[in-house]
Scaffold this motif. Structure first.
Motif, PDB file in Angstrom:
ATOM      1  N   TYR A 192      30.370 -33.374  96.740  1.00  0.00           N
ATOM      2  CA  TYR A 192      28.932 -32.676  97.246  1.00  0.00           C
ATOM      3  C   TYR A 192      30.156 -30.919  97.532  1.00  0.00           C
ATOM      4  O   TYR A 192      31.264 -30.580  97.607  1.00  0.00           O
ATOM      5  CB  TYR A 192      28.899 -32.868  98.320  1.00  0.00           C
ATOM      6  CG  TYR A 192      28.400 -33.582  98.906  1.00  0.00           C
ATOM      7  CD1 TYR A 192      26.793 -34.159  98.686  1.00  0.00           C
ATOM      8  CD2 TYR A 192      28.889 -34.664  99.394  1.00  0.00           C
ATOM      9  CE1 TYR A 192      26.041 -35.021  98.827  1.00  0.00           C
ATOM     10  CE2 TYR A 192      28.026 -36.045  99.384  1.00  0.00           C
ATOM     11  CZ  TYR A 192      27.052 -36.348  99.810  1.00  0.00           C
ATOM     12  OH  TYR A 192      26.595 -37.526  99.650  1.00  0.00           O
ATOM     13  N   GLY A 193      29.264 -30.350  97.000  1.00  0.00           N
ATOM     14  CA  GLY A 193      30.180 -28.875  95.563  1.00  0.00           C
ATOM     15  C   GLY A 193      29.308 -27.682  95.952  1.00  0.00           C
ATOM     16  O   GLY A 193      28.048 -27.761  96.035  1.00  0.00           O
ATOM     17  N   PHE A 194      29.902 -26.584  95.283  1.00  0.00           N
ATOM     18  CA  PHE A 194      28.571 -25.474  95.292  1.00  0.00           C
ATOM     19  C   PHE A 194      28.436 -25.557  93.788  1.00  0.00           C
ATOM     20  O   PHE A 194      29.089 -25.986  92.601  1.00  0.00           O
ATOM     21  CB  PHE A 194      30.100 -24.348  96.117  1.00  0.00           C
ATOM     22  CG  PHE A 194      29.331 -24.260  97.293  1.00  0.00           C
ATOM     23  CD1 PHE A 194      28.530 -24.212  97.941  1.00  0.00           C
ATOM     24  CD2 PHE A 194      30.522 -24.940  97.828  1.00  0.00           C
ATOM     25  CE1 PHE A 194      28.465 -24.102  99.361  1.00  0.00           C
ATOM     26  CE2 PHE A 194      30.462 -24.611  99.669  1.00  0.00           C
ATOM     27  CZ  PHE A 194      29.828 -24.751 100.247  1.00  0.00           C
ATOM     28  N   TYR A 195      27.952 -24.358  93.386  1.00  0.00           N
ATOM     29  CA  TYR A 195      27.074 -24.339  91.633  1.00  0.00           C
ATOM     30  C   TYR A 195      26.891 -22.474  91.924  1.00  0.00           C
ATOM     31  O   TYR A 195      26.763 -21.902  93.327  1.00  0.00           O
ATOM     32  CB  TYR A 195      26.273 -24.955  91.459  1.00  0.00           C
ATOM     33  CG  TYR A 195      24.649 -24.581  92.344  1.00  0.00           C
ATOM     34  CD1 TYR A 195      24.178 -23.745  91.205  1.00  0.00           C
ATOM     35  CD2 TYR A 195      24.334 -25.237  92.800  1.00  0.00           C
ATOM     36  CE1 TYR A 195      22.801 -23.931  92.082  1.00  0.00           C
ATOM     37  CE2 TYR A 195      23.173 -25.381  93.358  1.00  0.00           C
ATOM     38  CZ  TYR A 195      22.434 -23.842  92.851  1.00  0.00           C
ATOM     39  OH  TYR A 195      20.948 -24.399  93.320  1.00  0.00           O
ATOM     40  N   ASN A 196      26.884 -21.876  90.956  1.00  0.00           N
ATOM     41  CA  ASN A 196      27.022 -20.770  90.932  1.00  0.00           C
ATOM     42  C   ASN A 196      25.964 -20.497  89.948  1.00  0.00           C
ATOM     43  O   ASN A 196      25.417 -20.942  89.156  1.00  0.00           O
ATOM     44  CB  ASN A 196      27.685 -19.331  89.971  1.00  0.00           C
ATOM     45  CG  ASN A 196      28.998 -19.632  91.146  1.00  0.00           C
ATOM     46  OD1 ASN A 196      30.415 -20.608  90.388  1.00  0.00           O
ATOM     47  ND2 ASN A 196      29.581 -18.738  91.883  1.00  0.00           N
ATOM     48  N   SER A 253      24.472 -29.884  95.609  1.00  0.00           N
ATOM     49  CA  SER A 253      25.386 -29.068  95.535  1.00  0.00           C
ATOM     50  C   SER A 253      24.608 -27.880  96.087  1.00  0.00           C
ATOM     51  O   SER A 253      22.995 -28.112  96.787  1.00  0.00           O
ATOM     52  CB  SER A 253      25.296 -29.098  93.866  1.00  0.00           C
ATOM     53  OG  SER A 253      23.854 -28.708  93.827  1.00  0.00           O
ATOM     54  N   ILE A 254      25.080 -26.886  96.445  1.00  0.00           N
ATOM     55  CA  ILE A 254      24.152 -25.694  97.024  1.00  0.00           C
ATOM     56  C   ILE A 254      24.942 -24.543  96.404  1.00  0.00           C
ATOM     57  O   ILE A 254      25.828 -23.975  96.637  1.00  0.00           O
ATOM     58  CB  ILE A 254      25.204 -25.845  99.151  1.00  0.00           C
ATOM     59  CG1 ILE A 254      24.511 -26.956  99.536  1.00  0.00           C
ATOM     60  CG2 ILE A 254      24.659 -24.201  99.368  1.00  0.00           C
ATOM     61  CD1 ILE A 254      25.112 -27.234 101.196  1.00  0.00           C
ATOM     62  N   LEU A 255      24.549 -23.369  96.179  1.00  0.00           N
ATOM     63  CA  LEU A 255      24.473 -22.349  95.280  1.00  0.00           C
ATOM     64  C   LEU A 255      25.840 -21.464  96.329  1.00  0.00           C
ATOM     65  O   LEU A 255      25.610 -20.664  97.773  1.00  0.00           O
ATOM     66  CB  LEU A 255      22.625 -21.222  95.062  1.00  0.00           C
ATOM     67  CG  LEU A 255      22.952 -20.191  94.489  1.00  0.00           C
ATOM     68  CD1 LEU A 255      23.636 -20.384  93.056  1.00  0.00           C
ATOM     69  CD2 LEU A 255      22.011 -19.394  94.292  1.00  0.00           C
ATOM     70  N   PHE A 256      26.481 -20.837  95.629  1.00  0.00           N
ATOM     71  CA  PHE A 256      27.595 -20.367  95.841  1.00  0.00           C
ATOM     72  C   PHE A 256      26.851 -19.317  96.305  1.00  0.00           C
ATOM     73  O   PHE A 256      26.488 -18.372  95.739  1.00  0.00           O
ATOM     74  CB  PHE A 256      28.742 -19.932  94.916  1.00  0.00           C
ATOM     75  CG  PHE A 256      29.757 -19.677  95.445  1.00  0.00           C
ATOM     76  CD1 PHE A 256      30.849 -20.740  96.063  1.00  0.00           C
ATOM     77  CD2 PHE A 256      30.745 -18.135  95.764  1.00  0.00           C
ATOM     78  CE1 PHE A 256      32.131 -20.345  96.969  1.00  0.00           C
ATOM     79  CE2 PHE A 256      31.570 -18.206  96.213  1.00  0.00           C
ATOM     80  CZ  PHE A 256      32.273 -19.461  97.090  1.00  0.00           C
ATOM     81  N   ASP A 257      27.163 -18.436  97.602  1.00  0.00           N
ATOM     82  CA  ASP A 257      27.134 -16.925  97.878  1.00  0.00           C
ATOM     83  C   ASP A 257      28.215 -16.006  98.241  1.00  0.00           C
ATOM     84  O   ASP A 257      28.755 -16.489  99.116  1.00  0.00           O
ATOM     85  CB  ASP A 257      26.039 -17.482  99.593  1.00  0.00           C
ATOM     86  CG  ASP A 257      25.681 -15.815 100.092  1.00  0.00           C
ATOM     87  OD1 ASP A 257      26.576 -14.727  99.268  1.00  0.00           O
ATOM     88  OD2 ASP A 257      25.659 -15.412 101.175  1.00  0.00           O
ATOM     89  N   ASP A 258      28.709 -15.093  97.048  1.00  0.00           N
ATOM     90  CA  ASP A 258      29.461 -14.627  97.353  1.00  0.00           C
ATOM     91  C   ASP A 258      29.892 -13.457  98.027  1.00  0.00           C
ATOM     92  O   ASP A 258      30.972 -12.767  97.853  1.00  0.00           O
ATOM     93  CB  ASP A 258      30.179 -14.168  95.803  1.00  0.00           C
ATOM     94  CG  ASP A 258      31.558 -13.856  95.869  1.00  0.00           C
ATOM     95  OD1 ASP A 258      32.346 -14.590  96.129  1.00  0.00           O
ATOM     96  OD2 ASP A 258      32.338 -13.514  94.911  1.00  0.00           O
ATOM     97  N   LEU A 259      28.857 -12.817  98.734  1.00  0.00           N
ATOM     98  CA  LEU A 259      28.239 -11.757  99.150  1.00  0.00           C
ATOM     99  C   LEU A 259      28.478 -11.601 101.087  1.00  0.00           C
ATOM    100  O   LEU A 259      29.020 -10.832 101.764  1.00  0.00           O
ATOM    101  CB  LEU A 259      27.360 -11.484  98.964  1.00  0.00           C
ATOM    102  CG  LEU A 259      27.771 -10.233  97.646  1.00  0.00           C
ATOM    103  CD1 LEU A 259      26.523 -10.201  96.710  1.00  0.00           C
ATOM    104  CD2 LEU A 259      29.083  -9.356  97.102  1.00  0.00           C
ATOM    105  N   ASN A 260      27.671 -12.950 101.324  1.00  0.00           N
ATOM    106  CA  ASN A 260      27.267 -12.622 102.738  1.00  0.00           C
ATOM    107  C   ASN A 260      27.556 -13.547 104.149  1.00  0.00           C
ATOM    108  O   ASN A 260      26.362 -13.555 105.054  1.00  0.00           O
ATOM    109  CB  ASN A 260      25.414 -12.615 102.188  1.00  0.00           C
ATOM    110  CG  ASN A 260      24.830 -11.231 101.869  1.00  0.00           C
ATOM    111  OD1 ASN A 260      24.926 -10.379 101.860  1.00  0.00           O
ATOM    112  ND2 ASN A 260      23.524 -12.008 100.501  1.00  0.00           N
TER     113      ASN A 260
END
Length: 344
Positions: free
Chosen positions: A106-110, A124-131
């Motif tokens: 399990y991990g993240f994707y952009n 997987s989960i969409l990566f959130d680089d801001l909030n």
């Protein structure tokens, strides 16, 4: 010796701060399953951030670059060795290691991640680089395992005999040199601040890596202030032990500041363009959601974030010229008096 109930591999192939802020994943798994085997895979040279971490069984290091033969040998060593692989970072390298090392991963994707790379993961989960703060964000992976997040960052630790360096309390630890220019405060301001602290009969101890430029920077401050300079002399675990016994820690936006926050010591963090919502030091004992907002943050538990007054803060750029060699006016403009009012 009890056989592990499950074998987990946490893959974090980025920088020290990323690794440290992923340790709540390991802590949560350990609370859920005390007999699990929990290993880490990190890039060679970054393993020190996990020194003395009793939650982890093994740390595997992977060279950033190596021969094809050695890389294939590494892949065979890892092949299907774990029940679960987790990666809190979004990169093709991390997703590949997840795929080869575990039955489920399990991990993240952009948004720009290729379909092939995304499909290397079981889910997987969409990566959130801001909030979303990095601590909370990484622990989202635990939802796939029905494990509750603990929100506990585990700092490196190795016993340190203070008498070896003739250190007496009270003392402050200052880590003045970040890896990148855009996180840099002014050397003259560090010197002024340290002289002020020492006038209050408080010792100041400098920490730093063995990088040549960092050693020279700390040496200059030592010469000007008479502070104790331990740059290049301690492991990350020993730095953690030193900070844990300190009355206060002051430093820029760097991995050592995240260590300081995790020890529970009062931590004053100088932030420039970096988004504190995502990367602010994690307050000790914080168990409820995002602790920080973009600007004008209050004291939270043991952490004070100091930001520049510029209207653009935080711009999330790499300096005012948006490159690693440029500096940031916002952090350079933080006054010494502002810091003085926070510490003594």
């Amino acid at each position: 010796m009890l056989k592990p109930t499950k074998k987990y591999l946490i893959i974090c192939t980025l920088r020290l701060g990323d690794i440290l802020l992923s340790t709540p994943i390991a802590h949560s798994i350990r609370q859920h399953d005390p007999h699990a085997q929990i290993d880490y895979l990190v890039l060679k040279g970054n393993e020190g951030i996990l020194e003395g971490n009793s939650i982890i069984n093994n740390v595997i290091t992977s060279p950033h670059r190596t021969s094809l033969f050695n890389r294939i040998k590494e892949y065979f060593f890892l092949w299907n060795k774990y029940d679960v692989a987790l990666s809190p970072v979004s990169s093709d390298r991390a997703r590949w290691y997840c795929f080869i090392s575990a039955k489920k991963s399990y991990g993240f994707y952009n948004e720009h991640t290729s379909k092939l790379s995304k499909h290397l993961l079981t889910d997987s989960i969409l990566f959130d680089d801001l909030n979303t703060h990095t601590v909370i964000h990484g622990q989202k992976l635990l939802s796939f395992l029905t494990i509750s997040p603990s929100n506990t960052v585990v700092p490196p630790f190795k016993e340190l005999d203070l008498s070896k360096f003739n250190i007496h309390t009270p003392y402050f630890v200052i880590h003045p040199y970040p890896k990148f220019n855009y996180k840099m405060w002014d050397k003259a301001k560090w010197i002024e601040l340290i002289k002020y602290i020492k006038q209050k009969s408080v010792e100041v101890i400098l920490t730093g890596s063995s990088d040549k430029n960092e050693l020279e920077y700390c040496h200059d401050i030592q010469q000007a202030t008479g502070s104790l300079n331990l740059a290049g002399k301690l492991s990350l675990g020993e730095v953690g032990a030193l900070i844990k016994k300190a009355n206060c820690y002051i430093g820029p936006d760097t991995g050592i500041t995240h260590i300081a926050a995790a020890t529970g010591t009062k931590t004053v963090a100088l932030f420039g363009p970096t988004n504190p919502v995502k990367w602010g030091p994690w307050p000790i004992g914080n168990f409820s959601g995002n602790p920080w907002v973009l600007k004008n943050n209050p004291l939270i538990n043991n952490i004070i974030i100091v930001q520049g007054e510029n209207g653009c803060v935080p711009c999330n750029k790499e300096g005012c010229e948006n490159n690693l060699l440029s500096f940031s006016d916002c952090i350079l403009n933080i006054s010494v008096d502002h810091i003085k009012n926070l510490i003594i």
